[in-house]
Scaffold this active site. Sequence first.
Site, short mmCIF file in Angstrom:
data_model
loop_
_atom_site.label_atom_id
_atom_site.label_comp_id
_atom_site.label_asym_id
_atom_site.label_seq_id
_atom_site.Cartn_x
_atom_site.Cartn_y
_atom_site.Cartn_z
N GLY A 52 6.71 9.73 -10.15
CA GLY A 52 5.59 10.30 -10.90
C GLY A 52 5.80 10.44 -12.39
N SER A 88 11.21 13.85 -7.41
CA SER A 88 10.55 14.78 -8.33
C SER A 88 11.38 15.10 -9.58
CB SER A 88 10.14 16.06 -7.60
OG SER A 88 9.22 15.77 -6.57
N TRP A 90 7.26 2.65 -10.50
CA TRP A 90 5.82 2.84 -10.73
C TRP A 90 5.01 2.77 -9.44
CZ3 TRP A 90 4.75 -0.35 -15.84
CH2 TRP A 90 5.25 0.38 -16.92
N LYS A 91 5.63 2.36 -8.36
CA LYS A 91 4.91 2.23 -7.08
C LYS A 91 3.63 1.41 -7.28
CE LYS A 91 6.86 6.68 -5.85
NZ LYS A 91 6.92 7.76 -4.91
C1 PEP Z 1 10.42 7.67 -6.03
O1 PEP Z 1 9.40 7.06 -5.98
O2 PEP Z 1 11.46 7.08 -5.77
C2 PEP Z 1 10.41 9.07 -6.44
C3 PEP Z 1 11.54 9.73 -6.48
O3 PEP Z 1 9.19 9.63 -6.75
P1 PEP Z 1 8.93 11.06 -7.46
O4 PEP Z 1 9.80 11.09 -8.70
O5 PEP Z 1 7.47 11.06 -7.78
O6 PEP Z 1 9.32 12.10 -6.49
#
Ligand code: PEP
Length: 254
Positions: A234, A212, A10-11
Site C-alpha cells: 500500500g 503494512s 504495486w499489485k
Molecule cells: C505486500 O503486498 O507484499 C504487502 C506487504 O502489502 P502491504 O504493505 O499493503 O501490507
Amino acid sequence: MRRPILTANWKMNMNSAELTAFTGRFIPLVANADEVDIVIASPFTLLDRLAQQIAGTTIQSAGQNVNPEESGAFTGEIAPGMLADMGCAYAIVGHSERRTLYGETDEWVARKAAALLDHRIRPIVCVGETLEQRDAGRALEIIETQIRESLARIPRDQAEQIVIAYEPVWAIGTGRTATPEIAQQAHEQIRKRLSAQFGEAGNRIRIQYGGSVKPETVYDLMSQPDIDGALVGGASLDPEAFARIVHFQSQRTQ
Ligand code: PEP
C-alpha cells in the site's frame, strides 16, 4: 554487510499516466539514496514503460510473478525470458496472495525461483504464516517448511542471488505491522534455516520484512539485526511515502 533492499509491490494497481506521475515525483526524491537497492514490481503491462523511465537511475524493476516454463501454450502467463527482455532484475514469487487466491504450492514456487535464476533474474521468495497458524503456535515451523521447500531447487553457488520476504499474512494490507521483535524472531529463524541449507552463503542472503510497512514503522524494523529490507504494498503507491521508506535511516521517531 548486507545491502538494504526496499521493494515496492504495486499489485494490480497503476496505469501508464499514474506511473509517469509516480516516477516524476519519486526519482528526484531518491536520487541520493545510493546505499540501498530500490526495486519496483509493477504490473506486467507497465514494465516496458517503467524501464524507460528509470533508465539512468539506480532503481531496478521486478515482475510480480512468473511462469517457470520457457515458452508454449500457457495462455495469459509470462515466461522468465520475457521478464529479462523487459529489463527486470528481480521477480516476486510465492506472494501470499498467489498462494491463497491461486493455490500456489511450495513446489511451484521452487520451480519459478530456479527458472528465474536461469535467466539471471533474482527471485524475491515470499513466505509467512497465517493468523490461525500463529495462534496455534506453528508460525516458525510453517516458515521453516516454506523456506526449505520453496528453495529446494536453488543451487548453493547461486544462493546469494535470492532475496527472502517474510510476510506474515495477518499483516499484509491490514494496517497491522508485526512488532520489530516478532519480525526479528521470524527473520532469525529464517536465517538459521538458510545457513543450514546453504552454509556460509546463508549469512549473505537478504531477508525483507513485508506487512503494512509505513514510513513511521520502517526505522525500527530495519534496526533489527536480521531485517535487511522491506517489501511494501500500500505505502509504495505514494511516491512521498515510498521515498521516506527508502530513506529509512532518517525516519527515526524518538
Ligand atoms: C505486500 O503486498 O507484499 C504487502 C506487504 O502489502 P502491504 O504493505 O499493503 O501490507
